[in-house]
Motif scaffolding. Structure first.
Motif, PDB file in Angstrom:
ATOM      1  N   GLY A  62      -0.955  -8.582  16.920  1.00 22.11           N
ATOM      2  CA  GLY A  62      -2.129  -9.266  16.335  1.00 22.11           C
ATOM      3  C   GLY A  62      -3.449  -8.147  16.427  1.00 22.11           C
ATOM      4  N   ASP A  63      -3.497  -7.574  17.415  1.00 18.25           N
ATOM      5  CA  ASP A  63      -4.772  -6.684  17.596  1.00 18.25           C
ATOM      6  C   ASP A  63      -4.653  -5.741  16.776  1.00 18.25           C
ATOM      7  N   LEU A  68      -5.648  -2.223  11.658  1.00 18.61           N
ATOM      8  CA  LEU A  68      -5.070  -1.687  10.636  1.00 18.61           C
ATOM      9  C   LEU A  68      -5.104  -2.517   9.374  1.00 18.61           C
ATOM     10  N   ASP A  69      -5.528  -3.511   9.259  1.00 20.43           N
ATOM     11  CA  ASP A  69      -5.638  -4.653   7.844  1.00 20.43           C
ATOM     12  C   ASP A  69      -4.115  -4.781   7.448  1.00 20.43           C
ATOM     13  N   LEU A  70      -3.344  -4.907   8.353  1.00 20.62           N
ATOM     14  CA  LEU A  70      -1.968  -5.372   7.928  1.00 20.62           C
ATOM     15  C   LEU A  70      -1.547  -6.519   8.441  1.00 20.62           C
ATOM     16  N   SER A  71      -0.393  -7.078   7.885  1.00 23.49           N
ATOM     17  CA  SER A  71       0.078  -8.367   8.514  1.00 23.49           C
ATOM     18  C   SER A  71       0.709  -8.132   9.599  1.00 23.49           C
ATOM     19  N   GLU A  72       0.815  -9.261  10.455  1.00 22.33           N
ATOM     20  CA  GLU A  72       1.619  -8.876  11.966  1.00 22.33           C
ATOM     21  C   GLU A  72       2.892  -8.690  11.624  1.00 22.33           C
ATOM     22  N   SER A  73       3.528  -9.305  10.507  1.00 16.60           N
ATOM     23  CA  SER A  73       5.054  -8.903  10.228  1.00 16.60           C
ATOM     24  C   SER A  73       5.214  -7.429   9.996  1.00 16.60           C
ATOM     25  N   THR A  74       4.135  -6.605   9.222  1.00 17.76           N
ATOM     26  CA  THR A  74       4.373  -5.352   8.829  1.00 17.76           C
ATOM     27  C   THR A  74       4.015  -4.669  10.274  1.00 17.76           C
ATOM     28  N   SER A  76       4.929  -5.599  13.362  1.00 16.22           N
ATOM     29  CA  SER A  76       5.993  -5.743  14.050  1.00 16.22           C
ATOM     30  C   SER A  76       7.178  -4.732  13.561  1.00 16.22           C
ATOM     31  N   HIS A  77       7.333  -4.600  12.347  1.00 21.55           N
ATOM     32  CA  HIS A  77       8.396  -3.650  11.737  1.00 21.55           C
ATOM     33  C   HIS A  77       8.024  -2.408  12.061  1.00 21.55           C
ATOM     34  N   HIS A  78       6.926  -1.946  11.981  1.00 20.66           N
ATOM     35  CA  HIS A  78       6.458  -0.510  12.657  1.00 20.66           C
ATOM     36  C   HIS A  78       6.837  -0.242  14.125  1.00 20.66           C
ATOM     37  N   LEU A  79       6.259  -1.310  14.675  1.00 19.73           N
ATOM     38  CA  LEU A  79       6.499  -1.231  16.254  1.00 19.73           C
ATOM     39  C   LEU A  79       7.807  -1.147  16.463  1.00 19.73           C
ATOM     40  N   GLY A  80       8.824  -1.678  15.925  1.00 24.17           N
ATOM     41  CA  GLY A  80      10.339  -1.768  16.187  1.00 24.17           C
ATOM     42  C   GLY A  80      10.756  -0.548  15.661  1.00 24.17           C
ATOM     43  N   GLN A  81      10.192   0.467  14.888  1.00 25.37           N
ATOM     44  CA  GLN A  81      10.785   1.656  14.648  1.00 25.37           C
ATOM     45  C   GLN A  81      10.242   2.502  15.680  1.00 25.37           C
TER      46      GLN A  81
END
Length: 119
Positions: A62-63, A68-74, A76-81
């Motif tokens: 969320g932070d 980054l002005d992105l959704s949390e799901s986006t 989370s996807h990037h963090l997963g990568q």
């Protein structure tokens, strides 16, 4: 559609001879390429920058999403990568997941690319 690279265990930092030492094996080249692929996105580079500049282990999805002005799901996807590449560590504490950079993984990648970079 981009070519998907095979799934390999990237939990440990990349470990092989520097690319400047001579031709590397296909397996070592794949290890390096997978980590570079994870970083080959401007959002992920910015995330790494934010994680480096914050107090270790104090950033949530969320932070990062807010900055980054992105959704949390986006996010989370990037963090997963980045996690799959072994570059980020995530720890669940209660209802929140906190993220931090795995500096030894980045240092190992730097040494593989240029053995003189960290001297």
């Amino acid at each position: 559609m981009p070519k998907a690279l095979p799934v390999i265990d990237m939990s440990a930092p990349v470990c092989c001879a520097p690319v400047a030492a001579g031709p590397i094996s296909d397996a070592d080249a794949l290890q390096v390429a997978m980590r570079l692929k994870a970083l080959a996105d401007p959002v992920r580079v910015k995330m790494m920058s934010l994680l480096f500049s914050s107090r270790p282990g104090e950033e949530t999805s969320g932070d990062l999403a807010a900055v980054l002005d992105l959704s949390e799901s986006t996010v989370s996807h990037h963090l997963g990568q980045l996690r799959k590449a072994g570059l980020v560590i995530s720890d669940r504490r209660g209802m929140n997941v906190f993220h931090r950079v795995k500096p030894e993984a980045l240092q190992a990648l730097c040494v593989v690319l240029d053995p003189n970079c960290c001297t």
